[in-house]
Design an enzyme around this catalytic site. Sequence first.
Site, PDB file in Angstrom:
ATOM      1  N   GLY A  54      23.731  33.673  -7.214  1.00 49.07           N
ATOM      2  CA  GLY A  54      23.422  34.561  -6.095  1.00 49.07           C
ATOM      3  C   GLY A  54      22.924  33.842  -4.859  1.00 49.07           C
ATOM      4  O   GLY A  54      22.463  32.697  -4.908  1.00 49.07           O
TER       5      GLY A  54
ATOM      6  N   GLU B 105      19.938  53.772 -14.011  1.00 48.94           N
ATOM      7  CA  GLU B 105      19.267  53.231 -12.840  1.00 48.94           C
ATOM      8  C   GLU B 105      18.380  54.299 -12.196  1.00 48.94           C
ATOM      9  O   GLU B 105      18.603  55.505 -12.346  1.00 48.94           O
ATOM     10  CB  GLU B 105      20.293  52.716 -11.828  1.00 48.94           C
ATOM     11  CG  GLU B 105      21.145  51.565 -12.337  1.00 48.94           C
ATOM     12  CD  GLU B 105      20.311  50.369 -12.780  1.00 48.94           C
ATOM     13  OE1 GLU B 105      19.288  50.085 -12.129  1.00 48.94           O
ATOM     14  OE2 GLU B 105      20.666  49.731 -13.786  1.00 48.94           O
TER      15      GLU B 105
ATOM     16  N   HIS C 187     -14.976  -0.398   0.067  1.00 52.54           N
ATOM     17  CA  HIS C 187     -14.943   0.517   1.197  1.00 52.54           C
ATOM     18  C   HIS C 187     -14.124  -0.003   2.374  1.00 52.54           C
ATOM     19  O   HIS C 187     -14.022  -1.207   2.607  1.00 52.54           O
ATOM     20  CB  HIS C 187     -16.359   0.850   1.727  1.00 52.54           C
ATOM     21  CG  HIS C 187     -17.441  -0.069   1.289  1.00 52.54           C
ATOM     22  ND1 HIS C 187     -18.510   0.365   0.539  1.00 52.54           N
ATOM     23  CD2 HIS C 187     -17.625  -1.397   1.458  1.00 52.54           C
ATOM     24  CE1 HIS C 187     -19.304  -0.663   0.274  1.00 52.54           C
ATOM     25  NE2 HIS C 187     -18.790  -1.737   0.818  1.00 52.54           N
TER      26      HIS C 187
ATOM     27  N   ALA D 110     -16.082  -5.143   2.835  1.00 55.43           N
ATOM     28  CA  ALA D 110     -15.775  -3.961   3.626  1.00 55.43           C
ATOM     29  C   ALA D 110     -14.950  -4.311   4.854  1.00 55.43           C
ATOM     30  O   ALA D 110     -15.077  -5.394   5.428  1.00 55.43           O
ATOM     31  CB  ALA D 110     -17.068  -3.272   4.049  1.00 55.43           C
TER      32      ALA D 110
ATOM     33  N   TYR E 276       2.678  -6.835   7.052  1.00 54.52           N
ATOM     34  CA  TYR E 276       3.920  -6.581   7.786  1.00 54.52           C
ATOM     35  C   TYR E 276       3.980  -7.459   9.024  1.00 54.52           C
ATOM     36  O   TYR E 276       3.078  -7.432   9.865  1.00 54.52           O
ATOM     37  CB  TYR E 276       3.976  -5.101   8.173  1.00 54.52           C
ATOM     38  CG  TYR E 276       5.264  -4.658   8.815  1.00 54.52           C
ATOM     39  CD1 TYR E 276       6.492  -4.972   8.251  1.00 54.52           C
ATOM     40  CD2 TYR E 276       5.253  -3.901   9.981  1.00 54.52           C
ATOM     41  CE1 TYR E 276       7.680  -4.552   8.834  1.00 54.52           C
ATOM     42  CE2 TYR E 276       6.431  -3.463  10.567  1.00 54.52           C
ATOM     43  CZ  TYR E 276       7.646  -3.803   9.993  1.00 54.52           C
ATOM     44  OH  TYR E 276       8.814  -3.383  10.578  1.00 54.52           O
TER      45      TYR E 276
ATOM     46  N   SER F 205     -17.044  -9.315   4.702  1.00 56.04           N
ATOM     47  CA  SER F 205     -16.577  -8.145   5.432  1.00 56.04           C
ATOM     48  C   SER F 205     -15.661  -8.553   6.579  1.00 56.04           C
ATOM     49  O   SER F 205     -15.810  -9.620   7.173  1.00 56.04           O
ATOM     50  CB  SER F 205     -17.776  -7.365   5.991  1.00 56.04           C
ATOM     51  OG  SER F 205     -18.574  -6.860   4.946  1.00 56.04           O
TER      52      SER F 205
ATOM     53  N   ALA G 232     -17.637 -13.620   6.672  1.00 57.31           N
ATOM     54  CA  ALA G 232     -17.374 -12.372   7.378  1.00 57.31           C
ATOM     55  C   ALA G 232     -16.554 -12.649   8.627  1.00 57.31           C
ATOM     56  O   ALA G 232     -16.788 -13.627   9.337  1.00 57.31           O
ATOM     57  CB  ALA G 232     -18.685 -11.685   7.740  1.00 57.31           C
TER      58      ALA G 232
END
EC number: 2.7.7.23
Length: 486
Positions: free
Chosen positions: A16, A166, A374, A391, A398, A416, A434
């Site tokens: 259908g 019906e 984080h 962190a 890329y 970090s 860091a």
Amino acid sequence: MSASDSSSAVVVLAAGAGTRMKSDLQKTLHSIGGRSLISHSLHAAAGLNPTHIVAVIGHGRDQVGPAVEDVATHLGREVRIAIQEEQNGTGHAVQCAMDQLEGFDGTIIVTNGDVPLLTSDTLGSLLAAHTATPTAVTVLTMNLDDPTGYGRIVRNADGEVTAIVEQKDASDEERSITEVNSGVFAFDATILRSALSQLKSDNAQGELYLTDVLGIARSEGHPVRAHIAADARELAGVNDRVQLAEAGAELNRRTVEAAMRGGATIVDPATTWIDVEVTIGRDVLINPGTQLRGTTSIGDRAEIGPDTTLTNMVIGTGASVIRTHGSDSEIGEDATVGPFTYIRPGTKLGAEGKLGGFVETKKATIGRGSKVPHLTYVGDATIGEYSNIGASSVFVNYDGVNKNHTTIGSHVRTGSDTMFIAPVTVGDGAYSGAGTVIKDDVPPGALAVSGGRQRNIEGWVQKKRPGTAAADAAAAAQNSVPNQEG
């Protein structure tokens, strides 16, 4: 019904147009619970282990045909396809299916591709009722508190079905009948073939109706019976988006209930959505706002959510995944993830590992006990065991053309804001300071630092930004410093 029944075949009608869906997608391809509507119907059919399954397709067949083939592959069995070139009624659809059942002389069950809640158990009970005594047709029926709009089942004193009337044609007495036609039938194949050849389209719609087979069978002296479904909700059809949502909610209610009865704690079933192919272990805790999609697998004693969506994920025993969006990845035993973590496909977090707040990963293998606590992106990378990524670090994968790989050894500690410019390797036991930008390989045990010594330009603010709040604050601070001379 799990045992093989070599004397049964199932025809699924899915030709259908489904115009009430108002969609470019053919109706039976809309999904609930992680499967398309026709996939649910084919799974229910396959649960009978019949000799043949035939899907009748027509409208949108370029979409539906490949979908049926995919389901057949998933089921590991053949599903034959019949084409209804012109949608000329349910009787014509079954005529098309019979070309795929040449020589078959058992029981043919006809069901629909838009009844996703119908189970194999109910089809099995219909088959058992049909074969218990010699019967031409057995109609699967349901009792409804409000039967408005449905064809009423009229029985004689012996309980045989004499007519399906019906709504528009029913008398007041017939309208009071609460047993109605579901549109699912079991037929004796030989009688069905004969009756199909006698169907006529002399009706208001100019179509061939499958229900006319019942009258033909009775006129030839064959018995027609009905079997009442235990749960009428299974037979709810989907014709528009409202019914799609209603069916989805009912299917989810069943799935969530099954998970709880299987030993999982679901804090708020109303806000928890679980697809039918998800597996959940014992003593799992699922918090509010959780969605478990696809083939996600949750190990024993894991905690999921709140506000977590997992698709095709494998979560290990005892793991904790909180406020996380993850797909097509693996989380090891006793690992912790979240909050606000984005796990993209191809991530593998080892046992006892950690992905913390605002961490994003993609195609990353992170070893046992390693932590990315984080504010970090880890893409196209391998991290060994028991390493810690500081962190705000970024795996710069890329180069504008290619994605490149970063390899971090075991027991590595990075400061970090470390940038890893791939391709690059950091050896076991190495450290980084860091703010370090790592462009070259770091030997095992080395400390990587980059950049020159810090340089302070005294008085720069007052000279370059005179009159600003910063300049005024600097001047006040300078004037408050005690004179060290003399």
